[in-house]
Design an enzyme around this catalytic site. Structure first.
Site, PDB file in Angstrom:
ATOM      1  N   GLY A 156      -2.905   4.553   7.060  1.00 14.29           N
ATOM      2  CA  GLY A 156      -2.081   3.639   6.286  1.00 14.29           C
ATOM      3  C   GLY A 156      -2.956   2.631   5.567  1.00 14.29           C
ATOM      4  O   GLY A 156      -4.110   2.905   5.246  1.00 14.29           O
ATOM      5  N   CYS A 157      -2.436   1.467   5.349  1.00 13.25           N
ATOM      6  CA  CYS A 157      -3.152   0.411   4.637  1.00 13.25           C
ATOM      7  C   CYS A 157      -4.396   0.000   5.414  1.00 13.25           C
ATOM      8  O   CYS A 157      -4.336  -0.257   6.618  1.00 13.25           O
ATOM      9  CB  CYS A 157      -2.227  -0.792   4.450  1.00 13.25           C
ATOM     10  SG  CYS A 157      -3.027  -2.173   3.643  1.00 13.25           S
ATOM     11  N   PHE A 158      -5.519  -0.090   4.720  1.00 16.14           N
ATOM     12  CA  PHE A 158      -6.764  -0.436   5.409  1.00 16.14           C
ATOM     13  C   PHE A 158      -6.771  -1.851   5.970  1.00 16.14           C
ATOM     14  O   PHE A 158      -7.525  -2.159   6.884  1.00 16.14           O
ATOM     15  CB  PHE A 158      -8.006  -0.183   4.567  1.00 16.14           C
ATOM     16  CG  PHE A 158      -8.013  -0.649   3.131  1.00 16.14           C
ATOM     17  CD1 PHE A 158      -7.333  -1.769   2.684  1.00 16.14           C
ATOM     18  CD2 PHE A 158      -8.748   0.074   2.206  1.00 16.14           C
ATOM     19  CE1 PHE A 158      -7.374  -2.172   1.364  1.00 16.14           C
ATOM     20  CE2 PHE A 158      -8.816  -0.317   0.869  1.00 16.14           C
ATOM     21  CZ  PHE A 158      -8.124  -1.447   0.451  1.00 16.14           C
ATOM     22  N   TRP A 159      -5.940  -2.739   5.474  1.00 13.02           N
ATOM     23  CA  TRP A 159      -5.881  -4.105   5.999  1.00 13.02           C
ATOM     24  C   TRP A 159      -5.479  -4.097   7.475  1.00 13.02           C
ATOM     25  O   TRP A 159      -5.957  -4.906   8.254  1.00 13.02           O
ATOM     26  CB  TRP A 159      -4.894  -4.955   5.231  1.00 13.02           C
ATOM     27  CG  TRP A 159      -5.188  -5.145   3.778  1.00 13.02           C
ATOM     28  CD1 TRP A 159      -6.396  -5.037   3.150  1.00 13.02           C
ATOM     29  CD2 TRP A 159      -4.238  -5.469   2.771  1.00 13.02           C
ATOM     30  NE1 TRP A 159      -6.248  -5.287   1.811  1.00 13.02           N
ATOM     31  CE2 TRP A 159      -4.939  -5.553   1.545  1.00 13.02           C
ATOM     32  CE3 TRP A 159      -2.863  -5.701   2.764  1.00 13.02           C
ATOM     33  CZ2 TRP A 159      -4.310  -5.871   0.336  1.00 13.02           C
ATOM     34  CZ3 TRP A 159      -2.239  -6.018   1.577  1.00 13.02           C
ATOM     35  CH2 TRP A 159      -2.955  -6.099   0.376  1.00 13.02           C
TER      36      TRP A 159
END
Length: 183
Positions: A15-18
């Protein structure tokens, strides 16, 4: 690929790397985490290009860690706990191949460990649906733009951080308390 003989590199897409970055920055044994892109065709892609879903890249977190403190298996167990490895090209409202679940291995041992853990999770029916996580060789890593690095710490009140990133960090802190860095 590692900085020295006491470290290893792991590259994960979930998913989102954050989200991945924020979790792994708090894990003991993890020396650094860099958000970036892997697995696509374009050289040096931009965030906008990757978000278009046309480059083939996944948003990834690349970790340098000390396997004597936290093992690769520890890294993978956290990975499977903080994202849904059963949804193809999607994590929550983030949809597209750039949000796929993938383990980019850096050695034959990492590949064996990843495939072995997936087999264990499958046999133990850890998830209701089949695991769709790709296990593929690491290729060229492209660091994301500077404003993506250490994103949660720099943007704690941004709505995505409040509603998506922070709950994943809280889940990690609760489930993996023994793997937290000392304050």
């Amino acid at each position: 690929m590692s900085l020295d003989t006491n470290t290893e590199t792991a590259t994960l897409a979930g998913g989102c790397f954050w989200c991945l970055e924020a979790v792994y920055l708090q894990m003991r044994g993890v020396i650094s985490v860099t958000s970036g892109y892997m697995g696509g065709a374009n050289a040096d892609p931009s965030y906008e290009e990757v978000c278009s879903g046309t480059t083939g890249h996944a948003e990834v977190a690349q970790l340098v860690f000390d396997p004597n403190i936290s093992s690769y298996r520890d890294i993978l167990e956290v990975f499977f706990a903080i994202h849904d490895p059963t949804t193809l090209n999607r994590q929550g409202n983030d949809v597209g191949t750039q949000y796929r679940s993938a383990i980019f291995f850096h050695s034959s041992q990492q590949e064996a460990d990843a495939r072995g853990l997936i087999a264990e999770l499958t046999a133990g029916k850890a998830f209701e649906d089949p695991i769709v996580t790709e296990v593929t060789p690491a290729v060229q890593f492209w660091p994301a733009e500077g404003y993506h690095q250490n994103y949660l710490a720099n943007h704690p009140w941004q709505p995505y951080c409040t509603f998506v990133v922070s709950p994943k960090v809280a889940k990690f802190r609760k489930k993996f308390a023994t793997l937290l860095k000392s304050s």
